[in-house]
Design an enzyme around this catalytic site. Structure first.
Site, PDB file in Angstrom:
ATOM      1  N   HIS A 299       0.800  -1.233   0.000  1.00  0.00           N
ATOM      2  CA  HIS A 299       0.000   0.000   0.000  1.00  0.00           C
ATOM      3  C   HIS A 299       0.836   1.288   0.000  1.00  0.00           C
ATOM      4  CE1 HIS A 299      -3.509  -2.493   0.985  1.00  0.00           C
ATOM      5  NE2 HIS A 299      -2.790  -3.041   1.947  1.00  0.00           N
TER       6      HIS A 299
HETATM    7  C1  BDR Z   1      -3.184   0.806   5.217  1.00  0.00           C
HETATM    8  O1  BDR Z   1      -3.423   0.214   6.486  1.00  0.00           O
HETATM    9  C2  BDR Z   1      -2.222  -0.145   7.107  1.00  0.00           C
HETATM   10  O2  BDR Z   1      -2.318  -1.388   7.692  1.00  0.00           O
HETATM   11  C3  BDR Z   1      -1.151  -0.055   6.042  1.00  0.00           C
HETATM   12  O3  BDR Z   1       0.084   0.347   6.603  1.00  0.00           O
HETATM   13  C4  BDR Z   1      -1.686   0.964   5.080  1.00  0.00           C
HETATM   14  O4  BDR Z   1      -1.323   2.277   5.470  1.00  0.00           O
HETATM   15  C5  BDR Z   1      -3.834  -0.040   4.166  1.00  0.00           C
HETATM   16  O5  BDR Z   1      -5.209  -0.098   4.365  1.00  0.00           O
END
Ligand code: BDR
Ligand code: CA
Length: 311
Positions: free
Chosen positions: A240
């Site tokens: 992500h």
């Molecule tokens: C986001 O949620 C977190 O767990 C990850 O680091 C990312 O920022 C994805 O939904």
């Protein structure tokens, strides 16, 4: 040279985003601000320090930010990221310590100290720090050049509830303040990050790289993939947060539209869901560049090239 501040809750994918930024010659990182999100703020602060030490960048300062969301009961994503939030590599306890100044005050002071438009804030976790900063110092909305945030979803619905992405769900009230603030905003939602998958082939490429940062990144992804591969059943788990820095470095790899985005703060069932007016069916004015497409091979090559520059 683009001056940025990274607001983050590391998080394996946050750590790789930070590494990407550290390796980019065109980015000047003014500081890291931690926030409670994937794990507690004490842990995300320590993890931010760990990443800087790993990369040999003790010159960059870390500021601890908010310990909990504005109004909601705190949640974590330790079930994905592990007990430390950055499980996988065997990294030592950091000797780097956070600065005494609160992260929110650092944000306000730094944004005010630079000419309007100069600073880009990248948020990789819940938007609590920025929301508190905007409440304390509304003038910073017009001074910020841009905010680039990982958060939200349109076609991909949710990853922590059926309807919401984690960062939006964890502190929807903060996201609501940011979305209404008038800041120039780029949102990097699940629609993008769910196309940036770390397949076994890509992970093997990373494992074959010599540097300690690349090795740590491979160990981090090896850990966090375990949960996500089972969850999604795809050929690789989504990566992500690096997509935000990727957009700063190579916006031509992404596609999106200026649209209105609102976040749900009232309904328990839809908490943190983003209503994206993609087809402009309301008269609400655009408040974000909402990304939906990515050239994932291009982004992967960019990430590898950059990680190869780090120790
Ligand atoms: C986001 O949620 C977190 O767990 C990850 O680091 C990312 O920022 C994805 O939904
Ligand atoms: Ca994150």
């Amino acid at each position: 040279m683009r001056r940025i501040i990274i607001d983050t809750d590391p998080g394996q994918d946050d750590a790789i985003a930070i590494m990407l930024a550290l390796a980019a010659p065109g980015l000047d990182i003014l500081g890291l601000v931690s926030v409670a999100g994937n794990v507690s703020v004490a842990q995300t602060t320590a993890n931010a320090c760990r990443v800087l030490e790993l990369a040999g960048r003790r010159d960059i300062r870390v500021y601890a930010g908010c310990t909990r969301p504005l109004r909601r009961t705190p949640i974590t994503a330790a079930h994905v990221h592990g007990r430390t939030g950055m499980d996988g590599p065997d990294l030592p306890e950091p000797t780097l310590r956070a600065q005494p100044q609160h992260g929110v005050d650092f944000l306000i002071e730094t944004i005010r100290a630079h000419p309007p438009g100069e600073i880009t804030l990248v948020t990789l976790g819940p938007m609590t720090n920025l929301a508190v900063a905007l409440a304390k110092a509304p003038d910073i909305a017009a001074r910020l050049g841009r905010v680039v945030s990982m958060g939200g979803a349109y076609s991909e619905c949710g990853n922590i509830t059926p309807s919401a992405e984690f960062n939006m769900f964890a502190d929807p009230d903060a996201a609501d303040i940011v979305l209404r603030s008038g800041v120039a905003l780029t949102l990097v939602p699940l629609d993008v990050t769910h196309r940036f998958l770390i397949s076994a082939r890509r992970l093997a490429q990373l494992r074959a790289m010599p540097g300690q940062c690349a090795q740590a990144a491979a160990a981090m992804l090896g850990f966090s993939e375990r949960f996500d591969l089972a969850k999604y059943g795809w050929d690789g788990a989504p990566l992500h947060d690096p997509c935000t820095i990727g957009w700063l470095l190579a916006p031509e790899l992404f596609g999106g539209r200026e649209v209105n985005v609102s976040v749900e703060v009232s309904s328990p069932l839809m908490q943190g869901a983003t209503a994206v007016d993609w087809w402009q069916v309301t008269d609400r004015p655009p408040n974000a560049l909402f990304l939906r497409d990515v050239d994932d091979d291009g982004l992967w090559n960019l990430l590898l090239e950059h990680l190869a520059r780090l120790p």
